[in-house]
Scaffold this active site. Structure first.
Site, mmCIF file in Angstrom:
data_model
loop_
_atom_site.group_PDB
_atom_site.id
_atom_site.type_symbol
_atom_site.label_atom_id
_atom_site.label_comp_id
_atom_site.label_asym_id
_atom_site.label_seq_id
_atom_site.Cartn_x
_atom_site.Cartn_y
_atom_site.Cartn_z
ATOM 1 C CE1 TYR A 191 -2.592 0.742 -8.115
ATOM 2 C CE2 TYR A 191 -2.895 -0.535 -10.101
ATOM 3 C CZ TYR A 191 -2.173 0.380 -9.370
ATOM 4 O OH TYR A 191 -1.047 0.929 -9.920
ATOM 5 C CD GLU A 192 -2.194 -3.710 -2.447
ATOM 6 O OE1 GLU A 192 -2.037 -4.283 -3.538
ATOM 7 O OE2 GLU A 192 -2.196 -4.311 -1.360
ATOM 8 N N GLY A 193 -7.013 -2.034 -2.562
ATOM 9 C CA GLY A 193 -7.974 -1.543 -1.567
ATOM 10 C C GLY A 193 -8.410 -0.136 -1.920
ATOM 11 N NE ARG A 217 -4.056 -2.248 1.417
ATOM 12 C CZ ARG A 217 -5.170 -2.630 2.028
ATOM 13 N NH1 ARG A 217 -5.463 -2.169 3.226
ATOM 14 N NH2 ARG A 217 -6.001 -3.467 1.436
ATOM 15 C CD GLN A 230 -6.141 1.451 1.629
ATOM 16 O OE1 GLN A 230 -5.539 1.409 2.706
ATOM 17 N NE2 GLN A 230 -6.089 0.475 0.740
#
Lengths: 592, 592
Positions: B434-436, B294, B441
């Site tokens: 992306y990546e959450g 992240r 978040q």
């Protein structure tokens, strides 16, 4: 595939419950009763829903192509244009003398919102034609008007606006295009124009270019610019099309969005042109309709936000992901819909409260335009002129932000083109740029409009806010949720205006450093006022036993969100403004 | 054509003047003296400037193509990858046991910023390989590590992460992909994964997919997910490539940006896979390196903002348009450069002050990651874990905004693809997703991290701020411009945290409604702290007679801008947060 639902109920609410257009004494408004506007908007909405939105993704994907000087528009665009033409939509606000229907501007705004929501790129073809029509109608000779306007009103011929050149955007004084008198009253136009929307295409028999150029020997800078009609095909005395004129599309631009619209490099090579208005007074002629044109771009910000929001709502209702932290909402499914999650709801409320506030703002602005144009109301004209940069700049900045928020709700699915969320973002982006980039709008607002007529119009705006608060002072329900925050926001705006008045004479940069902040501050206060007015109208409707209770209660809750969570931004904007020029101009240009 | 100038001086400043990495007792940091980091970053910067940025537009324009199962990457990508591989850049932070160079994470961050600035789409190929390497390195058996890691460290083989399925994004419990034990210790993997970056391409001999799937009979939901290595080509005992495995790219997605990266639908049909870690513990294994992953995406937000800013600065210096209202600056030219205008300057200062603050934030975060990983410092690990959603969410939200601001400075030229400004916007957009996605978040931050370990880490953060202010209390220059605003912002953040603590137990929605606001509030306070620390370091350098006076004075002026104009947003965020759930959850889901 994105869909579009015309916001008919909300348009009706703003027009009749809030603005009460049918009670206005602006000429033509008496006809605008609920039944009439309802019937028109219903038909216009069907076109948006059934004809225009299905072509939106097609236009994006196919784009326009240029081959041997011919520009092909995307599949289905011409047929859609025929529907628009045959329905008489292109002449809604045009002068009956030239075949128009002579409707007030506000009706065109309401129709326009739906059409630009459903297909921005497409709507630019009739939209620009209308802009060219307006300039010709206001400034050209009767002969030119008779020759060109009737076919422009029907959009058998479309129009364009040619201002920009490669080295010359906002600063039109740098213009190089030339117009040499041909000796017969016409001119020979030579030069290159860029970013010409709808400059060339295959959907009309002729294209009427409005071109700014300099007549040799005239004054330097913007004072030497004249305006010309340059038709793609010359028009014979009998109205038949004649020879091809010396104008051609040299290239199509690859753009971030609005792919369905042809953005052309236009080359003029001794093209025959006809002076519109007086020599060297071209800029004034071109910008006569500037308030309306800029309002039209603000409408695009609203429109893209609105259609993006509608589709995002659907997605968040259908997409199952995670569970409501306060308890399962969809026990029979594998997960709850996205819409249960507070941060999703927060995003949807941001969007909804902006969109409905913006709709009211633009329609209110349209009543002021009409009052100015149709009733000669100078105060209304001054007020809308003051607010025009806010309508354009604030609504397109926020409109774009809202499309980004809508896209975000799709997660990864929003980033792939299939869902259409990306197109709304990419298309909305242009509205912040063209028709005067938003930084230029802010400059116009703070550098020119704010102090125009001795600050009379900004004072009038504050009076409107003050009077609304005073008139409703006894209404406790309105007071807590709407009037108190509106008052605080208006005070922030007054403080900012005072700061500018005190500082600008000493240091213009102190005011201009806060120009974009002021544009946003002003926008929020207007939307706060709109929400207070809408809340009042909703309360009244409920008190009067309106049947659609859910609609009015939703309206009130949406307004409360705006007042509680969006409007407080005014304090931040004021804090930024009053830091003045020091932080902004603290670095030398070389230090970046 | 966009260019990229490696920010070597600024990286050196943050690493050595501010963070003083060479004085840290984190293992490996003693080697990071100015000369060493300077030499490494200089070389890495050259690759960014000379190899990667020239391919950025190529990648965008050509994209990837899929034909007969083969994905072709854009012209020049493979040659660039060879440069990266041959230079040993792919193994910078990797374990020497498997051929890596064992450098601390922070060095990879500094190198990575430049590479993702210059070409985000390209950098995802080695970036994802590194992510897969980390997960395998942390959880796989020695046998699997020996088999796969050496070639992944060199990027002869690249890696992917396979989580998402069509119906299953954030909510991994909905996963359907299956892993049947084959009887020989391996598994047969079957299912469809989507949005797989670098899932198939022509730049490596083999592709090592990390795939989440469920072993039948395991627990429901996320507790039944296991992690598998699924190579594109099976690997024989001797390390040679064997038969093609049952995995293939079914489709490439059409995306808004990062066209140079292949985003694949991956179909697994009884593909041979090897369990990584324990059965049903796959999620933990996949997310071990989540903080680093992240942070890497936060870096993308910074990187795109940085390169967009650099090019916008050049444009505003070269483009002549209008005149400085305080007096002509370019008397020999037809107009002044755009950069003279206050609103242009305001935009550039927004960008510059964000970028430099974000750079310091990410590098500080990297020191904490290293302290956790290399020195076993649990407090550092807890703090960076708390701040990870802020690094990812705040920096990518703001990073995207900054690319939009950069694009805006080009006017119409920013909307056409030729200038490259649009690509930075379109590429930066993915980092918010992306990546959450950033909403996730924010949920992670407020719903989980804030109260983790009894709120110990947020208290530690407040202590850091308090101590910095206290330690520098006697410094009047620092106090007015930096410490006082930092204190106010930190108080806003404390008030927000208190609000959550008081309200969340009664109504979780009251906290979650303000989650995105808190993520931004937190981000601003960290950047305020970073700017205060940078200002202190700049003052000290000037006091110590540093030769590059202009650099340090520019640093101070940029910081003053951030503190005066950006940091006050904390008050707005707090105001929104404390309105709680009522405005946000005021409408029923059906009312949208």
């Amino acid at each position: 595939m994105p869909t579009y639902t015309p916001p008919l109920k909300d348009l009706d609410f703003v027009l009749h419950d809030v603005l009460r257009v049918h009670e206005s004494d602006t000429p033509g408004y008496a006809d605008l009763d609920r039944d009439f506007t309802g019937a028109i908007l219903d038909e216009a909405g069907k076109i948006a829903r059934d004809v225009l939105i299905p072509l939106n993704a097609v236009g994006d994907k196919e784009g326009c192509t240029l081959e041997n000087g011919v520009v092909r528009t995307p599949t289905g665009f011409k047929e859609a244009f025929d529907v628009i033409r045959e329905g008489g939509w292109t002449g809604l606000g045009a002068d009956p003398e030239y075949g128009g229907q002579g409707m007030p501007y506000i009706l065109g705004t309401a129709v326009g919102e739906m059409h630009v929501s459903a297909n921005l790129a497409f709507n630019m073809y009739p939209g620009l034609t209308n802009g060219a029509y307006e300039a010709i109608h206001a400034h050209a000779s009767d002969e030119l008007k008779a020759k060109f306007l009737p076919k422009m009103v029907t959009c058998e011929w479309t129009g364009t606006m040619n201002l920009t050149e490669p080295h010359c955007g906002t600063d039109l004084g740098l213009m190089r295009s030339k117009a040499e008198p041909a000796g017969d009253g016409s001119y020979k136009i030579t030069g290159q124009k860029i970013f010409i929307s709808a400059g060339e295409h295959d959907m009309a028999d002729n294209i009427i270019h409005l071109v700014l150029a300099k007549i040799p020997g005239g004054p330097d800078g913007v004072k030497g610019i004249s305006l010309f009609i340059v038709p793609k095909f010359l028009v014979n005395e009998d109205g038949a099309l004649g020879a091809r004129n010396g104008v051609a599309c040299g290239m199509l631009e690859e753009k971030m969005g609005i792919h369905g619209n042809s953005t052309c490099v236009m080359n003029y090579d001794e093209a025959e042109g006809y002076l519109v208005g007086e020599e060297h007074k071209g800029l004034r002629a071109m910008f006569t309709m500037m308030n309306a044109a800029r309002l039209g771009v603000g409408l695009q910000g609203l429109g893209q936000a609105s259609v993006a929001y509608q589709n995002a709502v659907e997605y968040t209702r259908e997409r199952l992901q995670g569970r409501d932290v306060t308890g399962v909402k969809n026990p029979d499914g594998p997960a709850d819909p996205l819409i249960v999650h507070p941060d999703v709801r927060r995003s949807l409320m941001d969007q909804k409260s902006f969109i409905e506030g913006a709709r009211a703002f633009i329609l209110w602005g349209s009543t002021l335009l009409d009052a100015g144009d149709l009733a000669g109301d100078k105060d209304a004209e001054g007020l809308v002129s003051l607010m025009t940069p806010v309508i354009k700049g604030f609504l397109t900045d926020k409109g774009f932000d809202m499309t980004v928020q809508a896209q975000q709700l799709y997660g990864g699915h929003g980033y792939i083109e299939e869902t259409g969320a990306s197109q709304f973002v990419r298309d909305a982006r242009i509205a912040m740029i063209y028709e005067g980039a938003n930084g230029v709008q802010a400059l116009d607002l703070v550098g020119r409009k704010l102090a125009s007529d001795g600050g009379k119009h900004i004072m009038a705006f504050f009076e409107i806010v003050k009077n609304f608060i005073k008139d409703n002072d006894g209404d406790e329900a309105l007071k807590t949720d709407f009037l108190t925050p509106l008052k605080a926001a208006s005070k922030d705006m007054q403080a900012a205006a005072m700061y500018f008045m005190a500082e600008a004479p000493k240091n213009p940069n102190a005011a201009l450093s806060g120009s974009s902040d002021f544009m946003h501050l002003f926008g929020h206060v207007v939307l706060g006022l709109m929400w207070a007015r809408m809340a009042k109208a909703a309360q009244d409707a409920l008190a009067n036993g309106a049947s659609d209770v859910a609609f009015y209660e939703t309206k009130l809750a949406t307004g409360r969100y705006y007042m509680a969570r969006s409007l407080p931004e005014t304090a931040l904007r004021l804090a930024r403004i009053t830091t003045g020029a020091d932080p902004v101009m603290g670095l030398a240009a070389e230090a970046f």
